[in-house]
Scaffold this active site. Structure first.
Site, short mmCIF file in Angstrom:
data_model
loop_
_atom_site.label_atom_id
_atom_site.label_comp_id
_atom_site.label_asym_id
_atom_site.label_seq_id
_atom_site.Cartn_x
_atom_site.Cartn_y
_atom_site.Cartn_z
N LYS A 69 31.38 51.21 66.02
CA LYS A 69 31.25 51.43 64.58
C LYS A 69 30.23 50.43 64.03
O LYS A 69 30.51 49.23 63.95
CB LYS A 69 32.59 51.22 63.86
CG LYS A 69 32.53 51.68 62.40
CD LYS A 69 33.61 51.10 61.52
CE LYS A 69 33.25 49.77 60.95
NZ LYS A 69 32.04 49.74 60.09
N GLY B 122 30.87 39.88 63.09
CA GLY B 122 30.92 40.00 61.63
C GLY B 122 31.51 38.74 61.04
O GLY B 122 31.46 37.67 61.66
N SER B 123 32.09 38.87 59.86
CA SER B 123 32.59 37.68 59.17
C SER B 123 33.91 37.19 59.77
O SER B 123 34.65 37.97 60.40
CB SER B 123 32.80 38.02 57.69
OG SER B 123 33.77 39.04 57.58
N THR B 124 34.22 35.94 59.53
CA THR B 124 35.49 35.36 59.99
C THR B 124 36.65 36.10 59.32
O THR B 124 37.67 36.37 59.96
CB THR B 124 35.50 33.85 59.67
OG1 THR B 124 34.41 33.25 60.38
CG2 THR B 124 36.80 33.20 60.10
N GLY C 290 37.18 39.31 61.15
CA GLY C 290 37.70 39.02 62.50
C GLY C 290 39.19 38.75 62.45
O GLY C 290 39.97 39.23 63.28
N GLU D 45 32.60 37.38 67.41
CA GLU D 45 31.43 36.57 67.04
C GLU D 45 31.39 36.52 65.52
O GLU D 45 31.10 37.53 64.88
CB GLU D 45 30.14 37.22 67.58
CG GLU D 45 30.08 37.34 69.09
CD GLU D 45 30.03 36.00 69.79
OE1 GLU D 45 29.64 35.00 69.15
OE2 GLU D 45 30.42 35.94 70.96
N CYS E 14 23.61 34.78 61.35
CA CYS E 14 24.82 33.97 61.57
C CYS E 14 24.48 32.54 61.92
O CYS E 14 25.17 31.62 61.52
CB CYS E 14 25.67 34.60 62.66
SG CYS E 14 24.76 34.85 64.19
N GLU F 23 29.56 29.87 53.68
CA GLU F 23 28.48 30.57 54.37
C GLU F 23 27.82 31.46 53.31
O GLU F 23 28.37 32.48 52.91
CB GLU F 23 29.01 31.45 55.51
CG GLU F 23 27.89 32.14 56.25
CD GLU F 23 28.34 33.15 57.29
OE1 GLU F 23 29.31 33.89 57.06
OE2 GLU F 23 27.67 33.23 58.34
P1 NAD Z 1 31.66 42.00 57.73
O1 NAD Z 1 32.71 41.21 58.44
O2 NAD Z 1 31.85 42.32 56.31
O3 NAD Z 1 31.46 43.40 58.48
C1 NAD Z 1 31.12 43.46 59.85
C2 NAD Z 1 31.58 44.78 60.41
O4 NAD Z 1 33.00 44.80 60.43
C3 NAD Z 1 31.16 46.00 59.60
O5 NAD Z 1 30.87 47.06 60.49
C4 NAD Z 1 32.40 46.30 58.77
O6 NAD Z 1 32.51 47.64 58.37
C5 NAD Z 1 33.49 45.95 59.76
N1 NAD Z 1 34.79 45.58 59.19
C6 NAD Z 1 35.02 44.91 58.03
N2 NAD Z 1 36.36 44.75 57.89
C7 NAD Z 1 36.95 45.31 58.97
C8 NAD Z 1 38.31 45.47 59.39
N3 NAD Z 1 39.31 45.00 58.68
N4 NAD Z 1 38.55 46.11 60.56
C9 NAD Z 1 37.54 46.57 61.31
N5 NAD Z 1 36.23 46.48 60.97
C10 NAD Z 1 35.95 45.83 59.81
O7 NAD Z 1 30.27 41.23 57.99
P2 NAD Z 1 28.82 41.64 57.50
O8 NAD Z 1 28.70 41.31 56.06
O9 NAD Z 1 28.46 43.00 57.99
O10 NAD Z 1 27.92 40.60 58.36
C11 NAD Z 1 27.74 39.29 58.01
C12 NAD Z 1 28.71 38.39 58.77
O11 NAD Z 1 28.54 38.59 60.17
C13 NAD Z 1 28.42 36.92 58.53
O12 NAD Z 1 29.63 36.22 58.39
C14 NAD Z 1 27.69 36.50 59.81
O13 NAD Z 1 27.76 35.12 60.10
C15 NAD Z 1 28.39 37.33 60.83
N6 NAD Z 1 27.57 37.48 62.05
C16 NAD Z 1 27.92 36.77 63.16
C17 NAD Z 1 27.14 36.84 64.31
C18 NAD Z 1 27.48 36.04 65.56
O14 NAD Z 1 26.88 36.28 66.62
N7 NAD Z 1 28.41 35.10 65.48
C19 NAD Z 1 26.00 37.66 64.32
C20 NAD Z 1 25.67 38.37 63.16
C21 NAD Z 1 26.48 38.28 62.03
#
Ligand code: NAD
Length: 487
Positions: free
Chosen positions: A183, A236-238, A241, A259, A293, A390
């Site tokens: 997804k 994605g975000s903490t 996660g 991640e 990130c 962040e």
């Molecule tokens: P986000 O957490 O809002 O969304 C990331 C993904 O998760 C999206 O596809 C979203 O639809 C999905 N998602 C959101 N809530 C969910 C849930 N409850 N269950 C399942 N899926 C869910 O993050 P974002 O705004 O898309 O990206 C930015 C974040 O990603 C920042 O915190 C950044 O640091 C992090 N990031 C980390 C890395 C790494 O390698 N550590 C790399 C890129 C981005």
């Protein structure tokens, strides 16, 4: 030939990609282009029934193709063919991504997409090189550790580097003999759909790679909670996660690679090459307008070097050239959405109210789209919102130190530990720092990845669990079984 294009004339692969076909379905989420703020369509949201269909398709494809059991070199060859096709179709893929994302089309072709093809080839090579082990036992027994794929891996990616993140997830999972249901972010989904179309055209059996579009609440939850998803690979975000861990825990347990977010420090000693240091630091904050990130958004500089370094940073940050992502010459990216632009503004305002001093930037840019000026904020301490949060924007805070101990204490963030940078000519100090800093990556006298994909990436503290890239990412997609035979 120019890569610039007309965004109104581009056709997009809108739909989920299941069993090798584009599938319509689900209510849509309105999508806006970050470069000019205009609506351009809707992202379908996969219902739990559509997710079910994708997981079933993955299971059926694993069975009919025997993907996990074929001669491993067959997987290597199929993934290499996919990487070749991604390179051959780089221009189309780049345009699809540039339209909805913050990535400029020129950077996509030369950077993200070229590197992703390399990384897929890198992972493909593990398939016939990493194997099971015979282990030492007494001569009355034979012990083996057998390595096996998980089955169906559920992957979820963020919006900031859609092609790269998809490659990081799909490459090792398929090379290791799994099927994938991925997804992508609801804000930038279509380049991932196109990558899946290319996989089928390259000869990867249909159904091994499925893409379901939608938000976290409906589609993400259905995917992570599905009983036939054997492993989760999330970036994605903490916050998200943690929500995924909670959702999975409601029905059981499963392995996860997470991640997550970061707030990475760049520590500069007065003996560093300051011109090179300024180039690395400003590059990391300006790249993708700080929406990475690992962006090094906390400068911690030795007091005596601060005035010179700050002048160099201001000079560099003044030179950014913003523009729409569909112009080949654009270097400076927009912010992904109006909401994110407002969030950056409100954290900067809060930091200034708490005593911070804005040395450059601090405003949205005038004109169409969601652009924010490169921003430097001085006079902040560890409790400033700009140091704690962040921000995910082009904002660099500046703190100064006089001793190495002070520098390390400032570098340590209470929540995050993703990446870190150190600039010094003192060799002993580099080793001391690398040992003591609580971060998954330490860059010394540089602040970026190289093209050596063998170095894994991942976070300490709340920045994540497990690693992407490197051998670790391949092994994270295999489970092991211990076998002991009495002779
Ligand atoms: P986000 O957490 O809002 O969304 C990331 C993904 O998760 C999206 O596809 C979203 O639809 C999905 N998602 C959101 N809530 C969910 C849930 N409850 N269950 C399942 N899926 C869910 O993050 P974002 O705004 O898309 O990206 C930015 C974040 O990603 C920042 O915190 C950044 O640091 C992090 N990031 C980390 C890395 C790494 O390698 N550590 C790399 C890129 C981005």
């Amino acid at each position: 030939m120019s890569l610039s294009f007309n965004p109104d004339a581009l056709s997009l692969p809108i739909g989920h990609f299941i069993g090798g076909k584009l599938v319509a379905g689900g209510e849509g989420i309105e999508m806006k282009r970050p470069s000019d703020g205009r609506s351009y369509g809707q992202c379908p949201v996969a219902s739990p029934e559509i997710v079910e269909r994708a997981v079933k398709s993955a299971k059926a494809a694993l069975k009919s193709s025997n993907w996990g059991g074929v001669r491993p070199r067959e997987r290597t060859k199929a993934l290499q063919a996919w990487a070749d096709l991604i390179e051959a179709e780089a221009e189309t893929l780049a345009k699809i991504e540039a339209l909805s994302s913050t990535r400029p089309v020129g950077q996509l072709v030369a950077g993200d997409i070229a590197v992703t093809a390399e990384q897929i080839r890198f992972f493909a090579e593990f398939a016939d090189k990493e194997g099971s082990d015979l282990v030492p036992t007494d001569d009355q027994n034979l012990g083996m550790i057998i390595s096996e794929p998980y089955g169906v891996v559920g992957a979820i990616t963020p919006w900031n580097f859609p092609v790269s993140m998809a490659g990081w997830k799909i490459g090792p999972a398929l090379a290791a003999g799994n099927a994938v249901v991925l997804k992508p972010s609801e804000m930038t989904p279509f380049s991932t759909v196109y990558m899946a179309e290319l996989a089928v055209r390259a000869g990867i059996p249909a159904g091994l790679l499925n893409v379901v579009l939608g938000d976290g609440q409906t589609t993400g939850n259905a995917l992570t909670g599905h009983p036939d998803i054997a492993k989760i690979s999330f970036t994605g975000s903490t916050r998200a996660g943690s929500a995924i861990m909670e959702n999975v825990a409601r029905t059981g347990v499963k392995p996860m690679t997470l991640e997550l977010g970061g707030k990475s420090p760049q520590v500069v000693f007065a003996d560093a090459d300051l011109e090179k240091t300024a180039c690395a630091i400003s590059g990391s904050v300006v790249f993708n307008a700080g929406q990475a990130c690992v962006a090094g958004t906390r400068l911690i500089v030795e007091k005596s070097a601060a005035p010179a370094l700050i002048d160099m940073l201001i000079a560099r940050m003044k030179t950014v050239r913003s523009g729409p992502t569909w112009n080949e010459t654009t270097h400076y990216s927009p912010i992904i959405s109006q909401r994110q632009l407002n969030r950056i503004g409100s954290i900067v305002d809060a930091a200034l109210q708490a005593g911070g001093e804005c040395l450059i930037g601090g405003q949205s840019m005038e004109g169409a789209g969601y652009f924010y000026e490169p921003t430097l904020i001085a006079n902040v301490d560890q409790s400033s919102p700009a140091v704690v949060e962040e921000i995910f924007g082009p904002v660099l805070t500046i703190q100064t130190f006089e001793t190495e101990e002070e520098a390390l204490a400032l570098a340590d963030h209470p929540t995050y530990g993703l990446a870190s940078g150190l600039f010094t000519r003192d060799l002993s100090r580099t080793i001391r720092f690398a040992r003591q800093i609580q971060a998954g990556t330490v860059w010394i006298n540089r602040y970026s990845r190289s093209r050596d994909h063998i170095l894994p990436t991942g976070g300490y503290k709340q920045s994540g669990i497990g690693k992407d890239l490197g051998r670790d990412a391949y092994l994270a997609n295999r489970k092991t079984k211990s076998v002991l035979i009495s002779l």
